[in-house]
Design an enzyme around this catalytic site. Structure first.
Site, mmCIF file in Angstrom:
data_model
loop_
_atom_site.group_PDB
_atom_site.id
_atom_site.type_symbol
_atom_site.label_atom_id
_atom_site.label_comp_id
_atom_site.label_asym_id
_atom_site.label_seq_id
_atom_site.Cartn_x
_atom_site.Cartn_y
_atom_site.Cartn_z
ATOM 1 N N ASP A 1 28.393 -0.942 29.865
ATOM 2 C CA ASP A 1 29.338 0.153 29.627
ATOM 3 C C ASP A 1 28.565 1.467 29.381
ATOM 4 O O ASP A 1 27.513 1.440 28.726
ATOM 5 C CB ASP A 1 30.167 -0.221 28.382
ATOM 6 C CG ASP A 1 31.393 0.648 28.205
ATOM 7 O OD1 ASP A 1 31.931 1.152 29.207
ATOM 8 O OD2 ASP A 1 31.818 0.809 27.036
ATOM 9 N N HIS B 1 37.776 8.425 23.135
ATOM 10 C CA HIS B 1 37.159 7.293 22.436
ATOM 11 C C HIS B 1 37.459 7.437 20.949
ATOM 12 O O HIS B 1 37.389 8.538 20.411
ATOM 13 C CB HIS B 1 35.638 7.314 22.615
ATOM 14 C CG HIS B 1 35.186 6.909 23.992
ATOM 15 N ND1 HIS B 1 34.399 7.717 24.768
ATOM 16 C CD2 HIS B 1 35.391 5.774 24.701
ATOM 17 C CE1 HIS B 1 34.140 7.081 25.905
ATOM 18 N NE2 HIS B 1 34.731 5.915 25.896
ATOM 19 N N GLY B 2 37.746 6.361 20.283
ATOM 20 C CA GLY B 2 38.018 6.425 18.843
ATOM 21 C C GLY B 2 39.508 6.599 18.610
ATOM 22 O O GLY B 2 40.327 6.165 19.408
ATOM 23 N N HIS C 1 39.233 4.624 29.740
ATOM 24 C CA HIS C 1 38.495 4.349 28.504
ATOM 25 C C HIS C 1 39.335 4.843 27.328
ATOM 26 O O HIS C 1 40.239 5.649 27.504
ATOM 27 C CB HIS C 1 37.136 5.050 28.533
ATOM 28 C CG HIS C 1 36.171 4.361 29.452
ATOM 29 N ND1 HIS C 1 35.097 3.644 28.995
ATOM 30 C CD2 HIS C 1 36.154 4.252 30.794
ATOM 31 C CE1 HIS C 1 34.454 3.129 30.032
ATOM 32 N NE2 HIS C 1 35.065 3.491 31.140
ATOM 33 N N ALA D 1 41.189 2.955 25.074
ATOM 34 C CA ALA D 1 42.527 2.349 25.017
ATOM 35 C C ALA D 1 42.973 2.025 23.588
ATOM 36 O O ALA D 1 44.149 1.730 23.364
ATOM 37 C CB ALA D 1 42.582 1.098 25.880
ATOM 38 N N SER D 2 42.045 2.103 22.619
ATOM 39 C CA SER D 2 42.473 1.869 21.228
ATOM 40 C C SER D 2 43.474 2.949 20.836
ATOM 41 O O SER D 2 43.213 4.137 21.036
ATOM 42 C CB SER D 2 41.273 1.955 20.274
ATOM 43 O OG SER D 2 40.432 0.858 20.471
ATOM 44 N N ASN E 1 39.393 0.043 28.570
ATOM 45 C CA ASN E 1 38.285 -0.297 27.671
ATOM 46 C C ASN E 1 38.735 -0.202 26.224
ATOM 47 O O ASN E 1 39.334 0.800 25.823
ATOM 48 C CB ASN E 1 37.117 0.667 27.890
ATOM 49 C CG ASN E 1 36.360 0.337 29.153
ATOM 50 O OD1 ASN E 1 36.960 0.140 30.195
ATOM 51 N ND2 ASN E 1 35.043 0.278 29.054
ATOM 52 N N VAL E 2 38.420 -1.234 25.473
ATOM 53 C CA VAL E 2 38.844 -1.293 24.066
ATOM 54 C C VAL E 2 37.631 -1.604 23.195
ATOM 55 O O VAL E 2 36.935 -2.590 23.431
ATOM 56 C CB VAL E 2 39.896 -2.402 23.850
ATOM 57 C CG1 VAL E 2 40.393 -2.388 22.407
ATOM 58 C CG2 VAL E 2 41.056 -2.275 24.822
ATOM 59 N N THR F 1 37.223 0.443 19.503
ATOM 60 C CA THR F 1 37.510 0.808 18.110
ATOM 61 C C THR F 1 38.427 -0.183 17.392
ATOM 62 O O THR F 1 38.146 -0.602 16.264
ATOM 63 C CB THR F 1 38.142 2.216 18.070
ATOM 64 O OG1 THR F 1 37.211 3.134 18.642
ATOM 65 C CG2 THR F 1 38.451 2.653 16.661
HETATM 66 P P1 13P Z 1 37.984 2.935 22.123
HETATM 67 O O1 13P Z 1 36.869 2.786 21.151
HETATM 68 O O2 13P Z 1 38.766 4.164 21.904
HETATM 69 O O3 13P Z 1 38.826 1.713 22.235
HETATM 70 O O4 13P Z 1 37.304 3.145 23.562
HETATM 71 C C1 13P Z 1 36.488 2.132 24.072
HETATM 72 C C2 13P Z 1 35.811 2.543 25.302
HETATM 73 O O5 13P Z 1 36.320 3.306 26.094
HETATM 74 C C3 13P Z 1 34.471 1.977 25.557
HETATM 75 O O6 13P Z 1 33.907 2.419 26.729
#
Ligand code: 13P
Length: 284
Positions: free
Chosen positions: A81, A179-180, A207, A209-210, A229-230, A232
């Protein structure tokens, strides 16, 4: 079973569901990912970022991820990643990764194209597939901070040119995803996503997706996103579980405490897999 990354992505694209790429840093997170995938009879991607490989040691983390993938009853691909280094990409390909992500999104367009082309060449030499990123996704993939969604978004016309010029197999886009944690309600730019989809035929990746509500995820799948992508939310489940257990019982029984944390992470991952499946019965 260890399965080529691109085969999983293409199958998701054909059938209209999305794969979860779940980030791992250690044995326990990897266990949670695989247990969730097996419980849901779902294909899954194990993602290791550069930060995680540095933290755990590339060979150690790769052998945990690849070993679990080989032993799994569902289809699993192991993926690098967010990587900015061709050397690291080659090192992971040598270890047996079938998918890598090169991230030149911080570079000017032409330099991103150059870096991505070199990464594509490296991946092809190992029969592997490649994801690249265009547009800036705010935030750091290893930290859990809160971010505004005000970064440079992916330009649809540039996305078409980028995919044509580089030959990548999947494109990570910036359409308001971070992200985050999201500050307030996440608002993705679905019109932009629709325009990108109309011009680009490779699977699209989201990316960050949290924190995205299920309805947002479902709409993104309809508009061509095949991989989320998950990271966090898994780490939050891990740390919340450890903190609660230590505060409640002060019990330092490692298998018990970490085992409970694995179950907490597995629950989060299963929920994501369920939403990403988009009502499809997934072939393992
Ligand atoms: P999150 O930490 O927001 O879930 O994003 C994960 C990510 O995109 C890793 O590449």
């Amino acid at each position: 079973m260890l399965t080529p990354w691109n085969a999983l992505l293409r199958r998701a694209q054909e059938r209209g569901y999305a794969l979860g790429a779940f980030n791992t840093y250690n044995l326990e997170i990897t266990q949670a990912i695989l247990r969730a995938a097996e419980a849901k009879h779902a294909p899954v991607l194990i993602a290791t970022g550069s930060g995680a490989l540095k933290y755990a040691g590339s060979e150690a983390l790769a052998s945990i991820a690849l070993g679990h993938a080989r032993a799994a009853t569902t289809s699993v691909a192991v993926h690098l990643d967010h990587c900015t280094s061709i050397e690291e990409i080659v090192a992971c390909l040598r270890l047996g990764y079938t998918g890598v992500m090169v991230d030149g999104s911080a570079l000017p367009f032409g330099e991103n194209v150059d870096l991505t082309r070199r990464a594509v060449q490296a991946a092809r030499a190992y029969g592997a597939s490649i994801e690249a990123e265009l547009g800036a996704i705010v935030g750091d993939e290893d930290r859990a901070r809160t971010h505004e969604t005000n970064a440079a978004m992916t330009d649809p016309a540039q996305a078409e040119e980028f995919v044509r010029a580089t030959g990548v197999d999947a494109l990570a886009v910036a359409v308001g995803n971070v992200h985050g944690f999201y500050r307030g309600e996440p608002r993705l730019d679905f019109d932009r996503l629709r325009e990108i989809r109309a011009l680009v035929d490779v699977p699209l990746v989201l990316h960050g997706a949290s924190g995205l509500p299920p309805e947002t995820i479902k709409q993104a799948i309809v508009l061509g996103v095949c991989k989320f992508n998950v990271n966090t939310e898994i780490r939050v489940a891990l740390f919340d579980s450890l903190r609660a257990q230590l505060l409640e019982s002060g019990d330092y029984d490692l298998p018990k405490v970490f085992g409970t944390a694995v179950t907490a992470m597995q629950r989060v991952i299963e929920e994501k897999i369920e939403v990403f499946a988009h009502g499809q019965i997934l072939a393992p």
